[in-house]
Design a protein around this motif. Sequence first.
Motif, PDB file in Angstrom:
ATOM      1  N   LEU A 327       0.815  -1.222  -0.333  1.00 16.69           N
ATOM      2  CA  LEU A 327       0.022   0.042  -0.039  1.00 16.69           C
ATOM      3  C   LEU A 327       0.816   1.281   0.065  1.00 16.69           C
ATOM      4  O   LEU A 327       0.710   2.275  -0.810  1.00 16.69           O
ATOM      5  CB  LEU A 327      -0.962  -0.045   1.301  1.00 16.69           C
ATOM      6  CG  LEU A 327      -2.568  -0.776   1.135  1.00 16.69           C
ATOM      7  CD1 LEU A 327      -3.015  -0.558   2.476  1.00 16.69           C
ATOM      8  CD2 LEU A 327      -2.942  -0.248   0.107  1.00 16.69           C
ATOM      9  N   LEU A 328       1.864   1.276   0.827  1.00 15.79           N
ATOM     10  CA  LEU A 328       2.874   2.411   0.906  1.00 15.79           C
ATOM     11  C   LEU A 328       3.662   2.866  -0.230  1.00 15.79           C
ATOM     12  O   LEU A 328       4.163   3.829  -0.354  1.00 15.79           O
ATOM     13  CB  LEU A 328       3.624   2.446   2.241  1.00 15.79           C
ATOM     14  CG  LEU A 328       3.993   3.527   2.757  1.00 15.79           C
ATOM     15  CD1 LEU A 328       2.818   4.715   2.837  1.00 15.79           C
ATOM     16  CD2 LEU A 328       4.760   3.754   3.823  1.00 15.79           C
ATOM     17  N   ASP A 329       3.774   1.966  -1.376  1.00 17.54           N
ATOM     18  CA  ASP A 329       4.090   2.351  -2.601  1.00 17.54           C
ATOM     19  C   ASP A 329       3.374   2.925  -3.394  1.00 17.54           C
ATOM     20  O   ASP A 329       3.707   3.256  -4.614  1.00 17.54           O
ATOM     21  CB  ASP A 329       4.810   0.786  -3.218  1.00 17.54           C
ATOM     22  CG  ASP A 329       5.944   0.479  -2.561  1.00 17.54           C
ATOM     23  OD1 ASP A 329       6.896   1.317  -1.905  1.00 17.54           O
ATOM     24  OD2 ASP A 329       6.309  -0.760  -2.332  1.00 17.54           O
ATOM     25  N   TYR A 330       2.119   3.063  -3.166  1.00 18.18           N
ATOM     26  CA  TYR A 330       1.188   4.044  -3.865  1.00 18.18           C
ATOM     27  C   TYR A 330       1.505   5.222  -3.590  1.00 18.18           C
ATOM     28  O   TYR A 330       1.325   5.889  -2.376  1.00 18.18           O
ATOM     29  CB  TYR A 330      -0.337   3.421  -3.522  1.00 18.18           C
ATOM     30  CG  TYR A 330      -0.669   2.220  -4.506  1.00 18.18           C
ATOM     31  CD1 TYR A 330      -0.943   2.296  -5.745  1.00 18.18           C
ATOM     32  CD2 TYR A 330      -0.589   0.924  -3.859  1.00 18.18           C
ATOM     33  CE1 TYR A 330      -1.223   0.940  -6.482  1.00 18.18           C
ATOM     34  CE2 TYR A 330      -0.911  -0.265  -4.489  1.00 18.18           C
ATOM     35  CZ  TYR A 330      -1.136  -0.186  -5.840  1.00 18.18           C
ATOM     36  OH  TYR A 330      -1.499  -1.238  -6.389  1.00 18.18           O
TER      37      TYR A 330
ATOM     38  N   VAL B 536       4.677   5.049 -13.019  1.00 17.73           N
ATOM     39  CA  VAL B 536       3.804   6.058 -13.550  1.00 17.73           C
ATOM     40  C   VAL B 536       2.457   6.026 -12.853  1.00 17.73           C
ATOM     41  O   VAL B 536       2.031   7.308 -12.833  1.00 17.73           O
ATOM     42  CB  VAL B 536       3.538   5.662 -15.188  1.00 17.73           C
ATOM     43  CG1 VAL B 536       2.615   6.601 -15.869  1.00 17.73           C
ATOM     44  CG2 VAL B 536       4.767   5.502 -15.891  1.00 17.73           C
ATOM     45  N   PHE B 537       1.660   5.145 -12.779  1.00 14.02           N
ATOM     46  CA  PHE B 537       0.634   5.273 -12.245  1.00 14.02           C
ATOM     47  C   PHE B 537       0.567   5.771 -10.604  1.00 14.02           C
ATOM     48  O   PHE B 537      -0.024   6.530 -10.410  1.00 14.02           O
ATOM     49  CB  PHE B 537      -0.143   3.956 -11.974  1.00 14.02           C
ATOM     50  CG  PHE B 537      -1.428   4.011 -11.297  1.00 14.02           C
ATOM     51  CD1 PHE B 537      -2.405   4.498 -11.835  1.00 14.02           C
ATOM     52  CD2 PHE B 537      -1.458   3.477  -9.817  1.00 14.02           C
ATOM     53  CE1 PHE B 537      -3.858   4.603 -11.344  1.00 14.02           C
ATOM     54  CE2 PHE B 537      -2.764   3.422  -9.308  1.00 14.02           C
ATOM     55  CZ  PHE B 537      -3.806   3.989  -9.880  1.00 14.02           C
ATOM     56  N   SER B 538       1.420   5.345  -9.854  1.00 13.47           N
ATOM     57  CA  SER B 538       1.857   5.750  -8.478  1.00 13.47           C
ATOM     58  C   SER B 538       1.916   7.301  -8.524  1.00 13.47           C
ATOM     59  O   SER B 538       1.365   8.070  -7.589  1.00 13.47           O
ATOM     60  CB  SER B 538       2.972   5.135  -7.839  1.00 13.47           C
ATOM     61  OG  SER B 538       3.036   5.724  -6.614  1.00 13.47           O
ATOM     62  N   ARG B 539       2.827   7.846  -9.420  1.00 15.92           N
ATOM     63  CA  ARG B 539       2.850   9.077  -9.346  1.00 15.92           C
ATOM     64  C   ARG B 539       1.928  10.077  -9.829  1.00 15.92           C
ATOM     65  O   ARG B 539       1.722  11.414  -9.426  1.00 15.92           O
ATOM     66  CB  ARG B 539       4.146   9.385 -10.309  1.00 15.92           C
ATOM     67  CG  ARG B 539       5.328   9.118  -9.945  1.00 15.92           C
ATOM     68  CD  ARG B 539       6.633   9.536 -10.409  1.00 15.92           C
ATOM     69  NE  ARG B 539       7.947   9.107  -9.772  1.00 15.92           N
ATOM     70  CZ  ARG B 539       8.988   9.884  -9.494  1.00 15.92           C
ATOM     71  NH1 ARG B 539       9.051  10.837 -10.211  1.00 15.92           N
ATOM     72  NH2 ARG B 539       9.991   9.263  -9.156  1.00 15.92           N
ATOM     73  N   CYS B 540       0.937   9.485 -10.676  1.00 16.97           N
ATOM     74  CA  CYS B 540      -0.432  10.137 -11.134  1.00 16.97           C
ATOM     75  C   CYS B 540      -1.436   9.946 -10.227  1.00 16.97           C
ATOM     76  O   CYS B 540      -2.633  10.422 -10.671  1.00 16.97           O
ATOM     77  CB  CYS B 540      -0.614   9.854 -12.482  1.00 16.97           C
ATOM     78  SG  CYS B 540       0.703  10.210 -13.742  1.00 16.97           S
ATOM     79  N   GLN B 541      -1.664   9.256  -9.406  1.00 12.88           N
ATOM     80  CA  GLN B 541      -2.641   8.637  -8.628  1.00 12.88           C
ATOM     81  C   GLN B 541      -3.691   9.730  -7.991  1.00 12.88           C
ATOM     82  O   GLN B 541      -4.768   9.544  -8.415  1.00 12.88           O
ATOM     83  CB  GLN B 541      -2.216   7.687  -7.303  1.00 12.88           C
ATOM     84  CG  GLN B 541      -3.356   6.782  -6.989  1.00 12.88           C
ATOM     85  CD  GLN B 541      -2.983   5.778  -5.930  1.00 12.88           C
ATOM     86  OE1 GLN B 541      -1.833   5.770  -5.461  1.00 12.88           O
ATOM     87  NE2 GLN B 541      -3.704   4.553  -5.784  1.00 12.88           N
ATOM     88  N   ASP B 542      -3.107  10.799  -7.434  1.00 13.59           N
ATOM     89  CA  ASP B 542      -3.825  11.600  -6.912  1.00 13.59           C
ATOM     90  C   ASP B 542      -4.570  12.499  -7.933  1.00 13.59           C
ATOM     91  O   ASP B 542      -5.729  13.007  -7.922  1.00 13.59           O
ATOM     92  CB  ASP B 542      -3.206  12.460  -5.907  1.00 13.59           C
ATOM     93  CG  ASP B 542      -1.870  13.046  -6.446  1.00 13.59           C
ATOM     94  OD1 ASP B 542      -1.230  12.663  -7.389  1.00 13.59           O
ATOM     95  OD2 ASP B 542      -1.276  14.086  -5.519  1.00 13.59           O
ATOM     96  N   HIS B 543      -3.702  12.705  -9.299  1.00  6.44           N
ATOM     97  CA  HIS B 543      -4.450  13.290 -10.274  1.00  6.44           C
ATOM     98  C   HIS B 543      -5.394  12.627 -10.799  1.00  6.44           C
ATOM     99  O   HIS B 543      -6.644  13.111 -11.451  1.00  6.44           O
ATOM    100  CB  HIS B 543      -3.169  13.539 -11.116  1.00  6.44           C
ATOM    101  CG  HIS B 543      -3.447  14.650 -12.131  1.00  6.44           C
ATOM    102  ND1 HIS B 543      -2.383  15.495 -13.023  1.00  6.44           N
ATOM    103  CD2 HIS B 543      -4.535  15.531 -12.838  1.00  6.44           C
ATOM    104  CE1 HIS B 543      -2.894  16.157 -13.699  1.00  6.44           C
ATOM    105  NE2 HIS B 543      -4.235  16.040 -13.663  1.00  6.44           N
ATOM    106  N   VAL B 544      -5.282  11.164 -11.139  1.00 12.10           N
ATOM    107  CA  VAL B 544      -6.209  10.367 -11.608  1.00 12.10           C
ATOM    108  C   VAL B 544      -7.518  10.582 -10.753  1.00 12.10           C
ATOM    109  O   VAL B 544      -8.674  10.696 -11.345  1.00 12.10           O
ATOM    110  CB  VAL B 544      -5.709   8.979 -11.481  1.00 12.10           C
ATOM    111  CG1 VAL B 544      -6.950   8.130 -11.620  1.00 12.10           C
ATOM    112  CG2 VAL B 544      -4.848   8.578 -12.667  1.00 12.10           C
ATOM    113  N   ILE B 545      -7.310  10.327  -9.304  1.00 16.63           N
ATOM    114  CA  ILE B 545      -8.594  10.375  -8.578  1.00 16.63           C
ATOM    115  C   ILE B 545      -9.240  11.957  -8.628  1.00 16.63           C
ATOM    116  O   ILE B 545     -10.382  11.845  -8.566  1.00 16.63           O
ATOM    117  CB  ILE B 545      -8.116  10.071  -7.103  1.00 16.63           C
ATOM    118  CG1 ILE B 545      -7.818   8.417  -7.038  1.00 16.63           C
ATOM    119  CG2 ILE B 545      -9.191  10.414  -6.215  1.00 16.63           C
ATOM    120  CD1 ILE B 545      -7.239   8.053  -5.833  1.00 16.63           C
ATOM    121  N   GLY B 546      -8.288  12.782  -8.561  1.00 17.24           N
ATOM    122  CA  GLY B 546      -8.948  14.101  -8.822  1.00 17.24           C
ATOM    123  C   GLY B 546      -9.704  14.487  -9.940  1.00 17.24           C
ATOM    124  O   GLY B 546     -10.577  15.198  -9.769  1.00 17.24           O
TER     125      GLY B 546
END
Lengths: 653, 653
Positions: A327-330, B536-546
């Motif tokens: 989880l903490l890698d997200y 790539v996904f991890s870094r964009c995740q908050d943007h995806v959710i936003g």
Amino acid sequence: MADYEQPQVDVPAMTALLDGSYVEVRDLTRKRLVEYASILTDQRDLDRGKFRERVKDVVVELAGTGQTGLGFPTEYGGGGDIGASVAAFETMAFGDLSVLVKVGVQFGLFGGAILQLGTKKHHDAYLKDLVSGQLLGCFAMTETGHGSNVQALGTVATYDVETHEFVITTPDDHSRKDYIGNAAAHARLAVVFAQLEIGGQSEGVHAFVVPIRDAKGKVLKDVRIEDDGRKIGLNGVDNGRIWFDGVRIPRENLLNRYADVTETGVYRSEIDNPDRRFFTMLGTLVQGRVCVGGASINASKVALSIATKYALGRRQFGNPGGPEELLLDYGLHQRRLLPLIARTYALHFAQEVLAGQLHAVFSATAEVDERTRRALESRAAGTKALGTWHGSRTIQECREACGGAGYLSANRFDALRADTDVFTTFEGDNHILLQLVAKGLLTDYSSEFSDLDQLGMVRFVAGMAVDTVVEKTSVHKLLERVKDILPGGDDWAQEAEIVDSEYQLAMFRWREEHMLAGVAKRLKAGMDAGMDPKEVFSRCQDHVIGSARAHVERLVLEAFVDKVRATPDGPNKSALYLLCDLYALSAIEADRGWWMEHGRLTSSRSKAISKEISELCRKLRPIAEDLVDAFGVPAEMQAAEMLAPGTVEGQRM
Amino acid sequence: MADYEQPQVDVPAMTALLDGSYVEVRDLTRKRLVEYASILTDQRDLDRGKFRERVKDVVVELAGTGQTGLGFPTEYGGGGDIGASVAAFETMAFGDLSVLVKVGVQFGLFGGAILQLGTKKHHDAYLKDLVSGQLLGCFAMTETGHGSNVQALGTVATYDVETHEFVITTPDDHSRKDYIGNAAAHARLAVVFAQLEIGGQSEGVHAFVVPIRDAKGKVLKDVRIEDDGRKIGLNGVDNGRIWFDGVRIPRENLLNRYADVTETGVYRSEIDNPDRRFFTMLGTLVQGRVCVGGASINASKVALSIATKYALGRRQFGNPGGPEELLLDYGLHQRRLLPLIARTYALHFAQEVLAGQLHAVFSATAEVDERTRRALESRAAGTKALGTWHGSRTIQECREACGGAGYLSANRFDALRADTDVFTTFEGDNHILLQLVAKGLLTDYSSEFSDLDQLGMVRFVAGMAVDTVVEKTSVHKLLERVKDILPGGDDWAQEAEIVDSEYQLAMFRWREEHMLAGVAKRLKAGMDAGMDPKEVFSRCQDHVIGSARAHVERLVLEAFVDKVRATPDGPNKSALYLLCDLYALSAIEADRGWWMEHGRLTSSRSKAISKEISELCRKLRPIAEDLVDAFGVPAEMQAAEMLAPGTVEGQRM
């Protein structure tokens, strides 16, 4: 400026840094918490009545060890060390919080009132037994109809000059004492706050010692007590309501440090102004607020320790064929937990400064000037507000970050969140406390009128030049320092490095100064326009509170920066710099709309800050576990079933 | 455009407007809630075991009245009306939420699985008894190690071609079923989701009917059940863990609507792609998410009704000599409660649209195309996320706005907040659900890969032109409408009136389009730079959710605007316009940093919006009570002790 190598943490040294001047007291408290760790399961398993008794027994036992009396004079069995008593109390927040709050009620509120508002005769009569836990009492201030506005209490204490007694009466149900801890079951004495009346003349609120139960626990004649019933949390504390129907107490039971009544019914006080007198009395009880704020910050540490470890054991999605991702890698999970860890460090250090000031003021041998006392009260109010909001928010976020497992009581978040939930509204509602902070700033801690009289503040500020208001605040001087340190004159907001603490401090200071000046202008403009002061205040209220919050945030950042700078070079200093940057930039990000509105943050810089926060989270990710381990929460207090060795969730794959 | 006279509310007409197409069902449900209103005190007074039994009895009783079976076919004793069943469920959220969730488990999850995933033989075997409440069951999907990623479940169902049976096995503790409602005490059957294996070949997750208790309630051989223990809330629901140790069930117990196994062990399905098959199965269960979102919105109404009335009875400070000020006359208090009331109206109407779409899709006589189903699932996911977060936030704010009184269980907030707390993480964790929404948008509801496979999404988007991604979203077309309607070409963001719904819609649409395009660009750029898709996904995740959140917020505002426009002229229409403006502007204010960063909001306009919000709050203040009364929460469900007639807090002075 932060050192951006891959950070490391020397965990024992970091814990020692956090423990500060009271390593031994905190260590001893940790040991005691472990000794009665079974209370964490009792909290879930026992019914309300049995749990209350268990909590009482623990409190009395702790009193016997000296754990809870550190702040009382040694001649009455205490430890004679205010700072140590705060450190011990804060550390107890790692454990069951009913125990903590019952300790707070008995030794902080009840004991504190006897100590601070009473004189030698009261100390001799009560302190030894209350410190040892043999005499339980309660602090009967709040009434159903009067929570925040305690100056308007309805309970009356009429002096009967014939019998030399006070007669305590509850005139109506509005004025029943309510939410009083220790009242429903255990207290034999109550310190009752009531309007003192002598010969038809009202002298304002004073405190009286009133017996409410006999030695066998039977409620005394003319006293009526009702249980407040089940609460969201803290069900190990017996909160109740009290009515007094003409209860007679001897004249000596007035806690007479600040005012007295002679046998013949003459009222005497060295403080002429009744408002000032009342708030001087209340001010002596400031330790309660300091303790609640510290407790919330420490409760956050428990939640963060558990949620971080869960996020390092739990896997989800990704890696087709292989193990799933931790989880903490997200990125999102990092963004959820790491800024809260950083803010917990920040608040911890701000709390340390506050507790140090409390200790200095209350241990001073010479008289402390009133302005210093007021500034302490204000700082306690503000830190309590920010600390308790942080606690609620952090514990909730941690519970959600653990999904369904977080919802099970066996994983600790249930009690943590339910028990701490009231902290934002008790010992002063947070919004009211921030109004008090703003008022202190806007009036330069003037004590000409009641602390809680917002309309008085409106009139006071409206009568001054705005420049005077701003001039009088210490912010103004801080802003001048900004200009000395950061290059480029007024361009600092665009040109400084965002990971430069001076830039972050400048941003915080600028916001505070600008908001305060803005409030002063709005209050004046409203009054100048002939508006009702109530309406003027109502319309500016969120601005008033916002400026207080900006002030306290600045104090928090300063405390953190000072601490990092004072830390010897090494891995911990580097890690603290990252945390400090993360705290400061997260706070700027959260309020970035404001800075952009006020021309102190360009859109590109704002985006750069958000990017930097994500980058800081990634840098801190490898030391996340060390950072929470450094909090020093005993393993037994992190006894979440989902983390237990051997259970599925606890496996580190 | 809003009509800014002093607003009024025709309360019965407003309630009718909110009740929509299901006035009768909602009224009948209200009556039933009142009939078992004593459960609200039982929730506080009974121990966990007794309360569970009480809840079960109420559920069975309700089943007998037909209340809980409205969504089932009439031939099995149901009401044959999906929309009515959602309306009934939502309305039940005014009452005890353990009852609600147990109803959801029994009729929504367990019954829904039999109905949607089974075929006639299963319907004939089980539906009549489960609809009548005689046959209780559970929905055993989640495992301790697999909450969100259900495609990776560990439980195995191996086909034994010799005996024509499936053998259900829990291979390890990771794969035990966990948090399963009805499992710990009451369920006789379980619908178990397990990896189907035939001759060593895995066919993915399928659902099986597995008996777990006999008619007397004894747990069957080779089944092990453990209680999940106390939870934060919902302690009237018996959640538990289940292990299967080679439990044999007949071949017919496979719920075979979408796939079957022949006697000789041949696997057959009309859907070739295993991912598509699995998510088609899951998609039929979308009603659960619709119901949870609606329940949260309705639970908010209870909290707001209570807190608003408290704020209209409780006085604090001000008026020296006279009565103190009502809480709701303070600007801050207005700012705390009124935007939440406005947002509750907004979400209510968005939920109404969603429930209508659900009804249309599931009542359609012709086959519904897959894209429509996917869009429905996405909308359900997004509305559930926003609705449940709103519920948690609103209930918490209401509790804090009632101070110490709010902390007493007798004032309702305890159960409300504790019971609803899990809604943000169950029936799909909100963050995961918003990822699903974003994926739908970014891939135009393509079903080529698993719904929850974020890495697949990254690769898919990276393979497209950004323009294509944006072109495919419906936002793009909406943006063109903006230009048609608002004057000044690209200057609309500066020139339109802020209280113009078209301006507000344009802002919401612009944000959505810009965020989606931004995510697409970042995903592509990351992949182009040769980064690991996980990274790539991890870094964009908050943007995806936003971006998903921006999308759902836009749907909510559209639903609200459509509803207001369709309302006949009159006081209610005017009041709704004010609420709609308050909702939209509060949402813009909350994210104003983003719009400023992206050049769509000037600082002066941003300040004007904040000022307008305060102004709207003042305008709505006189009708606050009418607005919450219109929610139609029965008085018995607002049974907060502090509001009871005759008690101090309830006195309207």
